[in-house]
Design a protein around this motif. Sequence first.
Motif, short mmCIF file in Angstrom:
data_model
loop_
_atom_site.label_atom_id
_atom_site.label_comp_id
_atom_site.label_asym_id
_atom_site.label_seq_id
_atom_site.Cartn_x
_atom_site.Cartn_y
_atom_site.Cartn_z
N GLY A 39 0.82 -1.22 0.00
CA GLY A 39 0.00 0.00 0.00
C GLY A 39 0.84 1.26 0.00
N ARG A 40 0.15 2.41 -0.18
CA ARG A 40 0.87 3.68 -0.17
C ARG A 40 0.16 4.70 0.72
N ALA A 41 -0.51 4.18 1.76
CA ALA A 41 -1.18 5.09 2.70
C ALA A 41 -0.13 5.89 3.48
N ILE A 42 -0.55 7.07 3.91
CA ILE A 42 0.30 7.92 4.77
C ILE A 42 -0.56 8.34 5.95
N PRO A 43 -0.06 8.19 7.19
CA PRO A 43 -0.86 8.67 8.34
C PRO A 43 -1.24 10.13 8.13
N ARG A 44 -2.48 10.47 8.48
CA ARG A 44 -2.95 11.84 8.22
C ARG A 44 -2.09 12.89 8.89
N LEU A 45 -1.52 12.52 10.03
CA LEU A 45 -0.67 13.45 10.76
C LEU A 45 0.56 13.88 9.94
N LEU A 46 0.97 13.05 9.01
CA LEU A 46 2.18 13.35 8.22
C LEU A 46 1.86 14.04 6.90
N GLY A 47 0.57 14.31 6.65
CA GLY A 47 0.19 15.02 5.43
C GLY A 47 0.64 14.28 4.20
N ARG A 58 3.92 6.91 -7.61
CA ARG A 58 4.87 6.11 -8.40
C ARG A 58 5.69 5.17 -7.51
N HIS A 59 6.63 4.47 -8.12
CA HIS A 59 7.24 3.33 -7.45
C HIS A 59 8.02 3.67 -6.19
N ILE A 60 8.42 4.93 -6.04
CA ILE A 60 9.17 5.25 -4.82
C ILE A 60 8.28 5.13 -3.58
N ALA A 61 6.95 5.19 -3.77
CA ALA A 61 6.03 5.17 -2.63
C ALA A 61 5.54 3.77 -2.28
N TRP A 62 5.54 2.86 -3.29
CA TRP A 62 5.00 1.51 -3.10
C TRP A 62 5.44 0.65 -4.26
N ASP A 63 4.92 -0.58 -4.33
CA ASP A 63 5.20 -1.45 -5.47
C ASP A 63 3.94 -1.51 -6.33
N ARG A 85 -0.12 -1.77 4.65
CA ARG A 85 -0.91 -0.75 3.96
C ARG A 85 -0.16 0.58 3.78
N TYR A 86 0.88 0.83 4.59
CA TYR A 86 1.50 2.17 4.57
C TYR A 86 2.70 2.24 3.63
N SER A 87 2.89 3.44 3.13
CA SER A 87 3.93 3.69 2.12
C SER A 87 5.33 3.43 2.67
N ARG A 88 6.17 2.91 1.80
CA ARG A 88 7.58 2.72 2.16
C ARG A 88 8.29 4.04 2.41
N LEU A 89 7.67 5.15 1.97
CA LEU A 89 8.26 6.46 2.24
C LEU A 89 8.06 6.87 3.70
N SER A 102 15.66 3.14 5.59
CA SER A 102 14.47 2.78 6.36
C SER A 102 13.41 3.88 6.28
N ILE A 103 13.83 5.12 6.54
CA ILE A 103 12.97 6.29 6.37
C ILE A 103 13.76 7.21 5.44
N PRO A 104 13.61 7.01 4.13
CA PRO A 104 14.56 7.63 3.19
C PRO A 104 14.40 9.15 3.12
N ARG A 105 15.51 9.84 3.13
CA ARG A 105 15.49 11.30 2.92
C ARG A 105 15.51 11.60 1.43
N ILE A 106 15.96 10.60 0.65
CA ILE A 106 15.94 10.73 -0.80
C ILE A 106 15.64 9.35 -1.37
N SER A 107 14.77 9.29 -2.39
CA SER A 107 14.47 8.01 -3.03
C SER A 107 14.57 8.19 -4.54
N GLU A 108 15.36 7.36 -5.19
CA GLU A 108 15.77 7.57 -6.58
C GLU A 108 16.31 9.00 -6.64
#
Length: 268
Positions: A39-47, A58-63, A85-89, A102-108
């Motif tokens: 999934g690519r859900a993001i907790p609402r608190l994180l906007g 796109r793929h940086i957020a999920w598969d 369910r939550y995004s890899r971002l 783990s909590i990437p500051r940059i992806s691709e």
Amino acid sequence: MDLENVGATSLFLEGDAPPVLEDNTTGRSPFLLTCDHYGRAIPRLLGDLGLPASELTRHIAWDPGIAGVADALSKHLDAHLIAQRYSRLVIDCNRPPGAPSSIPRISEATVIPGNEGLARDATEARREAIFDPYHRRIAEVIDRRLHAGTATVLVSLHSFTPVYAGIARPWHIGTLYHRDTRLPPLLLKLLRAEADLVVGDNEPYAVSDETDYTIPVHAEARGLMNTGIEIRQDLIADPAGQRQWADRLARVFGEAETTLRAQRLLPG
Ligand SMILES: [Zn+2]
């Protein structure tokens, strides 16, 4: 929000979905399916983590595409599926906590503003709310199965982008593995027997303790047969493609199960 309770639950607001999604929990297949980037859900608190919607789909957020394949494969094989369910971002459930990815500051090539300069509390909250319950559940299910004497083979499902950093990838599907010498060679043989497929042998990625979590921790450390599967995202972009790949993989894994039983690597 209850300000006295600034632990795991502090990340979630009312309306946020639980992190772990399961299907077919009583499935009888020896294959236990996991899907870290479902999934690519993001907790609402994180906007939106400071990213435009075009980046969050796109793929940086999920598969992309793998959720449809995983759902259908779970049904076809009668296999238990455990998915995130939550995004890899937000936090990548297939990376060791604390690793830079783990909590990437940059992806691709995309900077993730919402992951810049996180305090330790914020990092811990993501781990406790999202990463830990997912991996705790996988461990519990494996414990329960082994206790009951249920044969268990871990299959970790992923998809990969057709072009990464400007380089096109030729494979349709890849098997990913490290320490298991039983299932991956058999699966490679079965996939290579499909005349229309270009099959990656530990391509586009290989499993390692530094770049993976689910296979090393839940399968290798416990001596379970296992494999990662990576399907190219353009092949499973729509429901028809997802169905076709689930059908094909159900057939291939069915053949693998028959062979493993004949080899006494699974109980007959
Ligand atoms: Zn993935």
